[in-house]
Design a protein around this motif. Structure first.
Motif, PDB file in Angstrom:
ATOM      1  N   LEU A 159      37.091  47.715  43.330  1.00  8.36           N
ATOM      2  CA  LEU A 159      37.350  46.335  43.777  1.00  8.36           C
ATOM      3  C   LEU A 159      38.137  45.119  43.151  1.00  8.36           C
ATOM      4  O   LEU A 159      39.024  44.654  43.597  1.00  8.36           O
ATOM      5  N   ARG A 161      38.897  44.838  39.055  1.00  9.58           N
ATOM      6  CA  ARG A 161      39.611  44.998  37.052  1.00  9.58           C
ATOM      7  C   ARG A 161      38.814  44.137  36.124  1.00  9.58           C
ATOM      8  O   ARG A 161      39.299  42.938  36.551  1.00  9.58           O
ATOM      9  N   GLY A 162      38.571  44.220  35.289  1.00 15.30           N
ATOM     10  CA  GLY A 162      38.883  43.116  34.081  1.00 15.30           C
ATOM     11  C   GLY A 162      38.651  44.145  33.015  1.00 15.30           C
ATOM     12  O   GLY A 162      39.041  45.071  33.305  1.00 15.30           O
ATOM     13  N   ALA A 163      37.818  43.151  31.804  1.00 21.15           N
ATOM     14  CA  ALA A 163      37.895  43.403  30.849  1.00 21.15           C
ATOM     15  C   ALA A 163      37.105  44.719  30.196  1.00 21.15           C
ATOM     16  O   ALA A 163      37.006  45.768  29.237  1.00 21.15           O
ATOM     17  N   GLY A 165      36.016  47.466  32.373  1.00 24.79           N
ATOM     18  CA  GLY A 165      36.569  48.632  33.169  1.00 24.79           C
ATOM     19  C   GLY A 165      36.384  48.309  34.414  1.00 24.79           C
ATOM     20  O   GLY A 165      37.361  46.902  35.074  1.00 24.79           O
ATOM     21  N   VAL A 167      35.896  48.639  38.802  1.00 23.58           N
ATOM     22  CA  VAL A 167      34.649  47.900  39.923  1.00 23.58           C
ATOM     23  C   VAL A 167      35.204  48.153  40.759  1.00 23.58           C
ATOM     24  O   VAL A 167      35.859  48.632  41.529  1.00 23.58           O
ATOM     25  N   LYS A 182      30.217  48.950  39.078  1.00 24.07           N
ATOM     26  CA  LYS A 182      30.946  48.253  38.098  1.00 24.07           C
ATOM     27  C   LYS A 182      30.812  49.811  36.782  1.00 24.07           C
ATOM     28  O   LYS A 182      30.111  50.453  36.066  1.00 24.07           O
ATOM     29  N   ILE A 219      24.852  37.811  40.906  1.00 22.77           N
ATOM     30  CA  ILE A 219      24.683  39.378  41.818  1.00 22.77           C
ATOM     31  C   ILE A 219      23.904  40.385  41.278  1.00 22.77           C
ATOM     32  O   ILE A 219      23.522  40.067  39.911  1.00 22.77           O
ATOM     33  N   GLU A 236      24.998  44.538  44.118  1.00 24.74           N
ATOM     34  CA  GLU A 236      25.103  44.253  45.782  1.00 24.74           C
ATOM     35  C   GLU A 236      26.678  43.773  45.898  1.00 24.74           C
ATOM     36  O   GLU A 236      27.422  43.610  45.370  1.00 24.74           O
ATOM     37  N   LEU A 237      26.992  44.621  46.830  1.00 21.77           N
ATOM     38  CA  LEU A 237      28.805  44.053  46.965  1.00 21.77           C
ATOM     39  C   LEU A 237      28.326  42.904  47.691  1.00 21.77           C
ATOM     40  O   LEU A 237      27.611  42.487  48.497  1.00 21.77           O
ATOM     41  N   VAL A 238      30.105  41.719  47.033  1.00 20.69           N
ATOM     42  CA  VAL A 238      30.299  41.153  48.167  1.00 20.69           C
ATOM     43  C   VAL A 238      31.477  40.780  48.474  1.00 20.69           C
ATOM     44  O   VAL A 238      32.114  41.716  48.105  1.00 20.69           O
ATOM     45  N   GLU A 242      37.113  36.454  45.359  1.00 20.19           N
ATOM     46  CA  GLU A 242      36.626  35.206  44.014  1.00 20.19           C
ATOM     47  C   GLU A 242      37.292  34.571  44.311  1.00 20.19           C
ATOM     48  O   GLU A 242      38.171  34.328  45.373  1.00 20.19           O
ATOM     49  N   GLU A 285      37.037  33.900  38.369  1.00 16.45           N
ATOM     50  CA  GLU A 285      37.123  35.765  39.079  1.00 16.45           C
ATOM     51  C   GLU A 285      35.647  36.459  38.789  1.00 16.45           C
ATOM     52  O   GLU A 285      35.880  37.214  38.920  1.00 16.45           O
ATOM     53  N   ASN A 286      34.769  35.798  37.755  1.00 19.12           N
ATOM     54  CA  ASN A 286      33.691  35.994  37.976  1.00 19.12           C
ATOM     55  C   ASN A 286      33.132  35.296  39.221  1.00 19.12           C
ATOM     56  O   ASN A 286      32.313  36.149  38.617  1.00 19.12           O
ATOM     57  N   LEU A 288      31.867  35.265  42.792  1.00 23.59           N
ATOM     58  CA  LEU A 288      32.941  35.967  43.886  1.00 23.59           C
ATOM     59  C   LEU A 288      32.169  34.919  44.855  1.00 23.59           C
ATOM     60  O   LEU A 288      30.973  34.294  45.224  1.00 23.59           O
ATOM     61  N   ASP A 302      29.562  39.448  36.222  1.00 22.53           N
ATOM     62  CA  ASP A 302      29.994  39.850  35.104  1.00 22.53           C
ATOM     63  C   ASP A 302      28.693  38.974  33.812  1.00 22.53           C
ATOM     64  O   ASP A 302      29.770  38.307  32.945  1.00 22.53           O
TER      65      ASP A 302
HETATM   66  P1  ADP Z   1      34.636  43.059  33.947  1.00 18.98           P
HETATM   67  O1  ADP Z   1      33.964  42.825  33.249  1.00 18.98           O
HETATM   68  O2  ADP Z   1      35.714  43.743  33.899  1.00 18.98           O
HETATM   69  O3  ADP Z   1      35.335  41.671  34.210  1.00 18.98           O
HETATM   70  P2  ADP Z   1      33.480  42.007  36.156  1.00 18.98           P
HETATM   71  O4  ADP Z   1      32.196  42.613  36.551  1.00 18.98           O
HETATM   72  O5  ADP Z   1      33.896  41.110  36.352  1.00 18.98           O
HETATM   73  O6  ADP Z   1      34.292  43.141  35.822  1.00 18.98           O
HETATM   74  O7  ADP Z   1      34.496  42.808  37.657  1.00 18.98           O
HETATM   75  C1  ADP Z   1      35.858  42.468  37.844  1.00 18.98           C
HETATM   76  C2  ADP Z   1      36.120  42.385  39.238  1.00 18.98           C
HETATM   77  O8  ADP Z   1      35.623  43.199  39.957  1.00 18.98           O
HETATM   78  C3  ADP Z   1      35.798  40.662  40.076  1.00 18.98           C
HETATM   79  O9  ADP Z   1      36.264  39.990  39.537  1.00 18.98           O
HETATM   80  C4  ADP Z   1      35.537  41.500  41.290  1.00 18.98           C
HETATM   81  O10 ADP Z   1      36.894  40.811  41.462  1.00 18.98           O
HETATM   82  C5  ADP Z   1      35.673  42.910  41.857  1.00 18.98           C
HETATM   83  N1  ADP Z   1      33.081  42.824  41.696  1.00 18.98           N
HETATM   84  C6  ADP Z   1      32.969  42.930  40.631  1.00 18.98           C
HETATM   85  N2  ADP Z   1      31.640  43.334  40.686  1.00 18.98           N
HETATM   86  C7  ADP Z   1      32.144  42.829  42.187  1.00 18.98           C
HETATM   87  C8  ADP Z   1      31.258  42.555  43.785  1.00 18.98           C
HETATM   88  N3  ADP Z   1      29.109  42.477  43.218  1.00 18.98           N
HETATM   89  N4  ADP Z   1      31.311  42.767  44.393  1.00 18.98           N
HETATM   90  C9  ADP Z   1      32.714  42.835  45.171  1.00 18.98           C
HETATM   91  N5  ADP Z   1      33.296  42.520  44.045  1.00 18.98           N
HETATM   92  C10 ADP Z   1      33.152  42.891  42.756  1.00 18.98           C
END
Ligand code: ADP
Ligand code: MG
Length: 482
Positions: A159, A161-163, A165, A167, A182, A219, A236-238, A242, A285-286, A288, A302
């Motif tokens: 779904l 990626r971020g710092a 790892g 998701v 995650k 979340i 929980e999924l949204v 973003e 990006e964080n 949602l 996040d």
């Molecule tokens: P990181 O610490 O790696 O940045 P995040 O928690 O921000 O991780 O997640 C990275 C990306 O994954 C988010 O920017 C979003 O696009 C997607 N994502 C994260 N959590 C969810 C969620 N609960 N539902 C849908 N997408 C998610």
């Protein structure tokens, strides 16, 4: 009954809890994405799907439950075929429908056949009407997923990626309920040796604190599965994506919508602060969005774990560009102790971007590099881009983006700012946050506000460039700052 064109029907609301079936010897599996579809394993060479009763998988009209898209489906809508070709065994989807079958949003088209790959999403009649996700059991590489996870969830597509790892979208075994998982590789949190063990414990204790958080704009953590190497946080999924992508696609938000979304962000972050948690990594990006609608519930993700990223990499978390980083972090080069005020700064930057469509600081300025712009608070509101925005909104941004952290407005005070003297907006946000409650607002005295047409901000040809705050193709005007 004949198939009706898509435009004659609307998206349906229906629900039917179905079990995820699991058979051995299957080469593929379908997970339901729409609520009226059921999970199934594929082991025959051919399956037909449609409204007709003779299909292998007849779509169910769910009796009394109104399945509004149902009439837009063809008697045979599509087939899934497993065929041996010169290049090996492949799975195909063949479209037989009048209104179309979609793979990942692209119409296959009546009479056409397309390879179906692992994690492909199948939509019916309308691009948005997602029915199934296909999992290729021969191709799916889940060998590195521990049994603790596999016993409870099936992990599918990425779904985001971020710092920390990646998701991934997951389906719970048994119910097929959807979640976001995650995946955090623990070594990212550690600096090695004994310290690593302690840190891992700390992370877990923090996760337990986060688990207890309950706010509609944060979340929710459903489950945590801790394995020696990897931490899996089931969230929980949204499904609305973003905030970042929405700002890019809209160019910028109109002021009433920006206010509705930002109000929720403030409430959520104030709640975090009250629980003793500083987010530290607030950026679009964080944030949602729950749905595709412009006026939607936001959910912050996040949070709380970035403090385990060591001081030096705290800045790396921002992937090279410090767009959202508070000046005091840059001034002390990541080695100081920070207060909750760093979140207020980041929120100011987010509000700026929502209203303008471009970030307040630019890499392109020749006279001053980015950190210097931030540390000195060198940002402006050029008339050509800001003339449609109220003085109150600009005033709030200035109070949030105040370089001196001690003078910066707190989130509690920000919520009392004149910009939020807007009862219609508050009623709307209450309804989004607590849809089951009867929210009574004061009677509206003014006519319904329509979004003002504002001049276009510099547009980005390459949204990815704006991501992570780079201003390469989307720079703010480089007017002199004060
Ligand atoms: P990181 O610490 O790696 O940045 P995040 O928690 O921000 O991780 O997640 C990275 C990306 O994954 C988010 O920017 C979003 O696009 C997607 N994502 C994260 N959590 C969810 C969620 N609960 N539902 C849908 N997408 C998610
Ligand atoms: Mg993130």
């Amino acid at each position: 009954m004949e198939t009706l064109p898509t435009q004659d029907v609307m998206d349906g609301e229906y629900s039917e809890e179905e079990e995820c079936s699991q058979e051995s010897g299957a080469w593929g599996r379908l997970f339901p994405l729409g609520e009226s579809f059921i999970a199934m394993d594929l082991n025959k060479e051919e399956y037909s799907f449609g409204r007709g009763e003779n299909c292998d998988v007849p779509f169910n009209n769910n009796g009394s439950k109104k399945h509004q898209c149902f009439q837009a489906y063809s008697k045979v809508h599509f087939k899934i075929l497993r065929q041996t070709t010169t290049t090996g065994v492949h799975v195909f989807l063949e479209d037989f429908s009048s209104n179309g079958t979609f793979i990942n949003g692209d119409k296959v088209g009546k009479g056409n056949k397309q390879v179906l790959a692992n994690n492909d999403e199948i939509g019916l009649a309308l691009k948005k009407n997602k029915a199934f996700m296909f999992m290729d059991l021969v191709d799916a590489n889940d060998s590195d997923i521990p049994d603790e996870i596999k016993e409870r969830y099936t992990l599918t597509k990425t779904l985001g990626r971020g710092a920390c790892g990646e998701v991934r979208l997951a389906f719970a075994k048994g119910s097929c309920e959807k979640f976001a998982v995650k995946i955090i590789t623990k070594k990212k949190f550690t600096t090695g040796g004994k310290h690593a063990v302690n840190l891992s414990k700390q992370v877990m204790s923090e996760v337990n604190i986060l688990k207890a958080l309950k706010h509609p704009c944060i979340i929710g953590i459903e489950d945590v599965i801790d394995t020696p190497e990897v931490l899996y946080i089931v969230l929980e999924l949204v499904e609305g994506g973003e905030l970042f992508d929405k700002v890019v696609s809209l160019s910028q938000y109109d002021e009433p919508t920006a206010k509705l979304l930002f109000y929720q962000m403030l409430l959520a972050c104030k709640y975090l602060h009250e629980q003793g948690i500083t987010h530290r990594d607030l950026k679009p990006e964080n944030i949602l969005l729950q749905s595709d609608e412009k006026e939607t519930l936001i959910k912050i993700t996040d949070f709380g774990l970035s403090k385990f990223v060591d001081a030096g990499s705290m800045m790396k978390t921002f992937c090279g560009t410090p767009t959202y980083l508070a000046p005091e972090i840059l001034i002390t080069a990541g080695s100081g102790t920070y207060t909750k005020a760093i979140d207020a700064w980041s929120l100011g930057v987010i509000l700026f971007i929502c209203l303008a469509g471009y970030p307040p600081f630019s890499d392109e300025r020749k006279d001053m590099d980015l950190p210097k712009q931030i540390m000195g608070g060198h940002y402006t509101f050029p008339k050509q881009y800001w003339k449609g925005v109220s003085e109150d909104a600009i005033d709030l941004i200035k109070k949030l983006m105040t370089v001196d952290a001690a003078k910066r407005i707190t989130l509690a005070d920000a919520l009392q700012h004149p910009w939020f003297k807007d009862e219609d907006m508050k009623v709307k946000s209450q309804k989004l946050m607590y849809p089951d409650q009867d929210v009574m607002g004061p009677p509206s005295t003014k006519p319904k506000s329509s979004p003002k047409k504002r001049p276009m901000a510099p547009s980005s040809d390459e949204p990815e460039a704006k991501r992570r705050g780079s201003c390469d193709t989307n720079s703010p005007p480089t007017t002199p700052t004060t």
